[in-house]
Design a protein around this motif. Structure first.
Motif, short mmCIF file in Angstrom:
data_model
loop_
_atom_site.label_atom_id
_atom_site.label_comp_id
_atom_site.label_asym_id
_atom_site.label_seq_id
_atom_site.Cartn_x
_atom_site.Cartn_y
_atom_site.Cartn_z
N ARG A 107 27.42 45.99 91.59
CA ARG A 107 26.88 44.50 91.85
C ARG A 107 26.32 43.89 90.62
NH1 ARG A 107 21.50 42.60 94.21
NH2 ARG A 107 22.23 40.91 96.04
N ASP A 108 26.91 44.42 89.54
CA ASP A 108 26.72 43.68 88.33
C ASP A 108 27.42 42.28 87.76
OD1 ASP A 108 28.85 44.71 87.35
OD2 ASP A 108 28.02 46.51 86.23
N LEU A 109 27.18 41.84 86.63
CA LEU A 109 27.98 40.58 86.13
C LEU A 109 29.61 41.02 86.20
CD1 LEU A 109 27.89 37.90 85.48
CD2 LEU A 109 27.52 38.80 82.92
N GLY A 110 29.97 42.15 85.77
CA GLY A 110 31.25 42.48 85.51
C GLY A 110 32.10 42.56 86.81
N TRP A 111 31.53 42.98 87.83
CA TRP A 111 32.17 42.89 89.12
C TRP A 111 32.06 41.62 89.80
CZ3 TRP A 111 34.68 46.87 90.80
CH2 TRP A 111 34.64 48.42 90.25
N LYS A 135 21.81 36.54 90.60
CA LYS A 135 21.89 35.93 89.43
C LYS A 135 23.37 36.04 88.75
CE LYS A 135 16.94 36.24 88.20
NZ LYS A 135 16.19 36.68 87.22
N ALA A 136 24.09 37.21 89.16
CA ALA A 136 25.18 37.34 88.53
C ALA A 136 26.39 36.06 88.96
CB ALA A 136 25.78 38.68 88.92
N TYR A 137 26.34 35.60 89.98
CA TYR A 137 26.97 34.48 90.56
C TYR A 137 27.05 33.31 89.70
CZ TYR A 137 27.85 36.73 95.17
OH TYR A 137 28.40 37.40 96.36
N LEU A 138 25.87 33.21 88.74
CA LEU A 138 25.61 32.13 88.08
C LEU A 138 27.06 31.99 87.02
CD1 LEU A 138 21.96 31.93 87.63
CD2 LEU A 138 23.34 30.26 89.32
N GLU A 139 26.94 33.01 86.15
CA GLU A 139 27.92 33.12 85.32
C GLU A 139 29.30 33.20 85.78
OE1 GLU A 139 28.71 35.60 81.22
OE2 GLU A 139 26.64 35.50 81.85
N ALA A 140 29.42 34.07 86.71
CA ALA A 140 30.60 34.32 87.28
C ALA A 140 31.48 33.36 87.97
CB ALA A 140 30.32 35.62 88.42
N VAL A 141 30.72 32.26 88.55
CA VAL A 141 31.14 30.98 89.23
C VAL A 141 31.82 30.16 87.87
CG1 VAL A 141 30.94 29.15 90.72
CG2 VAL A 141 29.99 31.40 91.38
N GLU A 142 31.02 29.96 87.13
CA GLU A 142 31.33 29.24 86.06
C GLU A 142 32.68 29.60 85.32
OE1 GLU A 142 29.64 27.01 81.83
OE2 GLU A 142 28.29 28.29 83.42
N SER A 143 32.47 30.91 85.07
CA SER A 143 33.69 31.52 84.24
C SER A 143 35.03 31.31 85.21
CB SER A 143 33.31 33.02 84.10
OG SER A 143 34.63 33.84 83.46
N ALA A 144 34.89 31.57 86.48
CA ALA A 144 36.11 31.50 87.18
C ALA A 144 36.60 30.08 87.71
CB ALA A 144 36.15 32.40 88.75
N PHE A 145 35.61 29.16 87.97
CA PHE A 145 36.09 27.76 88.50
C PHE A 145 35.69 26.71 87.50
CE2 PHE A 145 35.46 30.50 92.27
CZ PHE A 145 36.63 30.10 92.94
N GLY A 146 34.80 26.95 86.42
CA GLY A 146 34.59 25.91 85.47
C GLY A 146 33.23 25.42 85.93
N ALA A 147 32.74 24.59 85.01
CA ALA A 147 31.30 24.02 84.90
C ALA A 147 31.11 23.05 86.15
CB ALA A 147 30.78 23.59 83.71
N ASP A 148 32.14 22.24 86.35
CA ASP A 148 31.98 20.96 87.23
C ASP A 148 32.31 21.26 88.60
OD1 ASP A 148 34.67 21.63 86.84
OD2 ASP A 148 35.55 19.67 86.90
N ASP A 150 31.61 22.13 92.74
CA ASP A 150 30.45 22.14 93.48
C ASP A 150 29.98 23.44 93.95
OD1 ASP A 150 31.39 19.22 93.23
OD2 ASP A 150 32.81 19.43 94.77
N TYR A 151 28.79 23.61 93.66
CA TYR A 151 28.13 25.12 93.83
C TYR A 151 26.57 24.90 93.89
CZ TYR A 151 26.54 29.69 92.59
OH TYR A 151 26.05 31.09 92.48
N ALA A 152 26.36 25.79 94.87
CA ALA A 152 24.96 25.62 95.26
C ALA A 152 24.46 27.12 95.68
CB ALA A 152 24.49 24.64 96.48
N GLN A 153 23.23 27.68 95.65
CA GLN A 153 22.92 28.85 96.02
C GLN A 153 21.86 28.60 97.09
OE1 GLN A 153 21.31 31.15 92.60
NE2 GLN A 153 23.38 31.95 92.13
N LEU A 154 21.89 29.67 98.24
CA LEU A 154 20.96 29.48 99.16
C LEU A 154 20.30 30.89 98.95
CD1 LEU A 154 20.11 27.45 101.47
CD2 LEU A 154 21.47 29.01 103.03
N GLN A 155 18.83 30.71 98.72
CA GLN A 155 17.85 32.05 98.55
C GLN A 155 16.95 31.86 99.87
OE1 GLN A 155 17.75 34.30 95.85
NE2 GLN A 155 16.60 35.24 97.54
N LYS A 156 17.10 33.06 100.48
CA LYS A 156 16.05 33.18 101.64
C LYS A 156 14.71 33.65 101.02
CE LYS A 156 19.89 34.75 104.90
NZ LYS A 156 20.00 35.93 105.93
N VAL A 157 13.69 33.18 101.77
CA VAL A 157 12.48 33.34 101.39
C VAL A 157 11.63 34.17 102.71
CG1 VAL A 157 10.15 32.32 101.04
CG2 VAL A 157 12.23 31.16 100.36
#
Length: 291
Positions: A107-111, A135-148, A150-157
């Motif tokens: 479940r780390d950044l590499g995966w 948190k690993a999704y933040l860098e992984a999504v940008e690396s795969a799809f680019g910085a532009d 349309d990406y959002a995170q939904l965090q349950k409280v």
């Protein structure tokens, strides 16, 4: 073929290896060997045909399970052969319910990067992505799809637990926190509901994922094989109750509902039953890249 069909039908409907043996009369080792070989065929077919798909909204999530024993109870020697916590990453099309990509591993950044790059390689258009707050999704999504993208995170409280002892289930969910990471995602479609429902289907239909039983996987290869067969069955054979067709039909990959017998025809030809599973196609659970 009739026996193979009965074995696969039992496994994809949530039966364990031993219950399948009792139901079909097929020897346990024969069932395990057939599962490993069929998983090769399923993974290869998914890798070849689930490509260049049009996806408007992609929901991603990861589901936990363990192999052999939970990580805190696993010795370093056992971890070296794949025991411990294992995560199944899933990328689901919210419209067609097609599983675009899946990966079994850590479940780390590499995966996370490996999973998101695989998703990107299978989608042909601009897509809106929703993940949980990992948190690993933040860098992984940008690396795969680019910085532009349309990406959002939904965090349950979750609310605070009133009990002092350790809970098996999480506390009550009292809300969700949406965070726009990049681009301009449509707030109406920032959701992980469909992929989380898919996680429930996996818990119910793959015996190895059932909690509080002794049906968990004892080998990482067997665990990965069960996941590969399930997603092939889910995409091509199982009619979605809302769509009234299979996800593969809804996405235009297939023109008919596959039967279990047709699924069994994916068994590799001219190959000894029970040969090693192709880890390069299904997972790299031990961190080894395919040569």
């Amino acid at each position: 073929m009739e026996q193979k069909t009965r074995v696969v039908a039992a496994l994809v409907e949530g039966n364990s290896i031993r219950s399948t043996v009792r139901m079909t009369g097929v020897a346990k080792n024969t069932v395990l060997k057939m599962v490993l070989d069929l998983a090769d065929g399923c993974a290869a077919y998914h890798d070849k045909h689930v490509r260049n798909v049009k996806v408007r909204r992609l929901q991603c999530d990861e589901i936990w399970q363990f192999v052999g024993s939970k990580a805190r109870n696993t010795s370093p020697e056992k971890k070296a052969i794949g025991w411990g916590d294992v995560w199944t990453w899933t990328g689901l099309d919210a419209d067609t319910k097609l599983c675009v990509s899946y990966l079994v591993g850590g479940r780390d950044l590499g995966w996370a990067k490996e999973f998101m790059h695989d998703c990107a390689s299978r989608i042909r258009n601009r897509v809106q992505i929703t993940t949980d707050g990992h948190k690993a999704y933040l860098e992984a999504v940008e690396s795969a799809f680019g910085a532009d993208i349309d990406y959002a995170q939904l965090q349950k409280v979750y609310g605070a637990s009133a009990e002092n002892h350790t809970r098996y289930s999480p506390p009550q969910c009292i809300g969700c926190d949406m965070k726009v990471v990049s681009g301009d995602p449509d707030p109406k479609h920032v959701s992980t509901s469909f992929v989380e429902r898919q996680n429930l289907s996996m818990r119910m239909s793959i015996r190895r994922f059932t909690r509080l039983t002794n049906a968990f996987s004892k080998k990482i290869e067997n665990h990965a094989a069960a996941v590969a067969i399930w997603f092939m069955y889910y995409n091509f054979c199982r009619v979605h109750s809302t769509l009234r067709v299979t996800p593969a039909m809804e996405s235009g990959i297939s023109n008919h509902v596959w039967s279990i017998e047709e699924l069994c025809h994916l068994l590799p030809e001219n190959r000894t039953i029970g040969s090693q599973i192709d880890k390069g196609l299904i997972l790299k659970a031990l961190g080894e890249k395919a040569v």
